[in-house]
Design an enzyme around this catalytic site. Structure first.
Site, short mmCIF file in Angstrom:
data_model
loop_
_atom_site.label_atom_id
_atom_site.label_comp_id
_atom_site.label_asym_id
_atom_site.label_seq_id
_atom_site.Cartn_x
_atom_site.Cartn_y
_atom_site.Cartn_z
N TYR A 104 5.36 61.16 19.97
CA TYR A 104 6.75 61.58 20.13
C TYR A 104 7.58 60.34 20.41
O TYR A 104 7.24 59.54 21.29
CB TYR A 104 6.91 62.57 21.28
CG TYR A 104 8.36 62.89 21.60
CD1 TYR A 104 8.99 63.97 21.00
CD2 TYR A 104 9.10 62.08 22.46
CE1 TYR A 104 10.32 64.25 21.27
CE2 TYR A 104 10.44 62.35 22.73
CZ TYR A 104 11.04 63.44 22.12
OH TYR A 104 12.36 63.70 22.38
N GLU A 188 15.42 61.63 16.96
CA GLU A 188 14.15 62.12 17.52
C GLU A 188 13.15 62.38 16.39
O GLU A 188 13.51 62.94 15.36
CB GLU A 188 14.38 63.41 18.31
CG GLU A 188 13.12 64.02 18.89
CD GLU A 188 13.39 65.36 19.55
OE1 GLU A 188 13.52 65.39 20.79
OE2 GLU A 188 13.49 66.37 18.82
#
Length: 384
Positions: A104, A188
């Protein structure tokens, strides 16, 4: 402005971040044809709902299809779904990837600190929220000075802090370029993966662009659509109004973001909930006022409307003329409380006095106007 996943991926690819080949389809038939072009009959395909919200996988909006025929059936199941209040109008079909590890990574604006924050974890994927809740040490936060940016050294620092492989560091630098060059507030990737062949790919992406930078981002017009917006927000965007739908019952209109935010707080302090944020701007014309009032009155959740204007560039008589014009165009069925102060306030009040309406109530202070709007909303709710 939030982008759809496929739009975010296009930006990633433009800046050198590798993504699997994919296509977008608006119908089940288009999905079958796209899946065929992507080689689904040999290795399958992933069908992903395109909505501007998270949690698609858990909601059933991301599914694997074995071949092009199955992709058509899967797309038919996903199209039209409601995912957290967002209707699925398109799906993206992507080539499947043999994943070895998931990570992530993101960059987000930290307004309070006046900088960006890099957030990263060596444990990406659908359960990242649970990882962050159970083991917060597994998700690291590294401050990024906007003036310095993500240099090789900073990228290496982020990767090392999160336990990411060294070959992820160059991707961190490219994602920073996405943020800077595209005037983004958020970039993101979840998950960023390493495949069994050793490639580092962005399998999903979320990008929020800064609407204030639209003047220098001409191609945004090609990417922006209002399909994912609340209908009132879409109408406001078409008219150039700064409107945000909220979940209350008192409609709020003001001139200047700071004044509107203060008004929301005062309304809440009076025991009511604001129904919206609407800033008509510092130099709003009578037509803008009329458009804004018509927009707020069009919200069925609104029980009363509060117009709070402090005249500066916007003269109060112009605002009053806008209110009168709006009342000529729209049948007023909800109480309207108006507070005018500042430039030409007395003249503005006189304009409204000359055009009396049984549902229009003038107050001279913000607290008094908010209190009256809250009372009227409560009374309307009881009657309903």
């Amino acid at each position: 402005m939030d982008l759809y996943e496929h739009q975010a991926r296009e930006l990633f690819a433009h800046h050198g971040v590798a993504v699997p080949e994919a296509e977008v389809a608006a119908t089940a038939r288009e999905a079958r044809e796209a899946a065929h072009r992507l080689g689904a009959d040999d290795r399958g395909v992933v069908v992903k709902a395109q909505v501007k919200t998270g949690g698609r996988g858990k909601a059933g909006g991301v599914k694997r299809a074995a071949d092009a025929a199955a992709a058509e059936i899967t797309a038919r199941q996903i199209l039209g779904m409601d995912i957290k209040g967002h209707t699925v109008h398109t799906v993206m079909l992507a080539q499947p990837v043999d994943v070895e590890r998931e990570f992530y990574v993101s960059y987000v604006l930290d307004r309070a600190a006046g900088r960006f924050t890099a957030i990263a974890s060596a444990e990406g994927g659908m359960e990242i929220e649970e990882v962050a809740a159970r083991r917060p040490e597994a998700v690291v936060r590294v401050p990024v000075d906007p003036a310095e940016g993500v240099t090789e050294a900073k990228a290496a620092e982020i990767a090392a802090a999160a336990g990411l492989p060294e070959d992820v560091a160059p991707v961190l630098r490219r994602l920073w370029r996405v943020l800077v060059d595209e005037d983004a507030l958020l970039v993101e990737v979840n998950p960023l993966v390493r495949t069994r062949e050793g490639a580092v790919l962005a399998l999903d992406g979320k990008v929020t662009l800064d609407d204030n930078a639209r003047f220098r981002q001409a191609r945004w017009g090609e990417e922006h659509d209002t399909a994912g917006l609340d209908p009132l927000e879409a109408e406001a965007a078409a008219k150039g109004l700064g409107y945000v739908k909220l979940d209350g019952e008192v409609g709020v209109i003001g001139n200047g973001a700071g004044l509107v935010m203060s008004t929301l707080d005062v309304v809440a302090g009076c025991g009511a909930r604001p129904a919206n944020f609407l800033d008509i701007g510092g130099g709003a014309s009578a037509q803008v006022m009329a458009d804004g009032l018509a927009l707020v009155l069009g919200d069925p959740a609104v029980k009363s409307v509060l117009v709070n204007v402090f005249g500066g560039i916007t003269a109060c008589d112009a605002v009053a003329e806008g209110i009168v014009r709006a009342l000529d165009q729209v049948r007023l069925t909800k109480p309207l409380v108006v507070r005018l102060d500042g430039n030409n306030a007395a003249l503005g009040r006189a304009v409204l006095d000359a055009h009396p309406h049984p549902l229009l109530d003038q107050r001279t202070t913000m607290d008094g106007a908010a209190r009256r709007a809250a009372e009227l909303a409560a009374s309307a709710a009881v009657v309903a």
